[in-house]
Write a protein that holds these residues in place. Structure first.
Motif, mmCIF file in Angstrom:
data_model
loop_
_atom_site.group_PDB
_atom_site.id
_atom_site.type_symbol
_atom_site.label_atom_id
_atom_site.label_comp_id
_atom_site.label_asym_id
_atom_site.label_seq_id
_atom_site.Cartn_x
_atom_site.Cartn_y
_atom_site.Cartn_z
ATOM 1 N N ASN A 19 0.800 -1.228 0.000
ATOM 2 C CA ASN A 19 0.000 0.000 0.000
ATOM 3 C C ASN A 19 0.832 1.276 0.000
ATOM 4 O O ASN A 19 0.428 2.281 0.578
ATOM 5 C CB ASN A 19 -0.956 0.016 1.185
ATOM 6 N N ARG A 55 -14.252 1.460 7.832
ATOM 7 C CA ARG A 55 -13.532 1.731 6.580
ATOM 8 C C ARG A 55 -14.521 2.026 5.464
ATOM 9 O O ARG A 55 -14.368 2.993 4.718
ATOM 10 C CB ARG A 55 -12.660 0.517 6.235
ATOM 11 N N LEU A 59 -14.802 5.597 3.432
ATOM 12 C CA LEU A 59 -14.595 5.641 1.986
ATOM 13 C C LEU A 59 -15.869 6.074 1.258
ATOM 14 O O LEU A 59 -15.808 6.826 0.283
ATOM 15 C CB LEU A 59 -14.098 4.288 1.477
ATOM 16 N N TRP A 75 -6.693 5.608 -1.066
ATOM 17 C CA TRP A 75 -6.942 5.357 0.361
ATOM 18 C C TRP A 75 -7.391 3.908 0.577
ATOM 19 O O TRP A 75 -7.016 3.282 1.561
ATOM 20 C CB TRP A 75 -8.015 6.305 0.881
#
Length: 109
Positions: A19, A55, A59, A75
């Motif tokens: 990531n 999460r 998002l 992200w």
């Protein structure tokens, strides 16, 4: 051999490349991360939620509030922008009302 398009690599990512994180970030087991997150939620006095749900909520909020798809994708750690749109972009009541109003204008005599 590198994975084909749409396939995941069977090689586990290492901390240096996962990531796009700095080399100092170390991977941890999800149960340890979950326990620590729940401890912090309790300490902060907020309702316990699954990290997956938190999460997804963050998002989705980003995607529905003008954050560019490429940023939301970064992200999320996804490279497929269509996936981001399918999973995280949800119509909100204001958008639905605006669509209804526009349709009413178009159909009015």
């Amino acid at each position: 051999m590198p994975p084909q398009a749409g396939q995941r690599s069977t090689r586990p990512p290492d901390a240096a490349t996962s990531n796009n994180q700095p080399h100092s970030v170390s991977r941890c087991k999800t149960d340890k991360l979950r326990r620590e997150a729940y401890r912090l939620m309790e300490k902060a006095g907020v309702r316990r939620v699954r990290l997956y749900d938190a999460r997804h909520a963050v998002l989705s909020w980003m995607a529905n509030n003008g954050v560019p798809d490429t940023v939301v994708s970064a992200w999320a750690g996804h490279s497929d922008l269509s996936f981001i749109k399918r999973i995280y972009v949800h119509p909100d009541p204001r958008s639905l009302q605006a669509g209804s109003d526009k349709l009413g204008e178009l159909l009015a005599p």
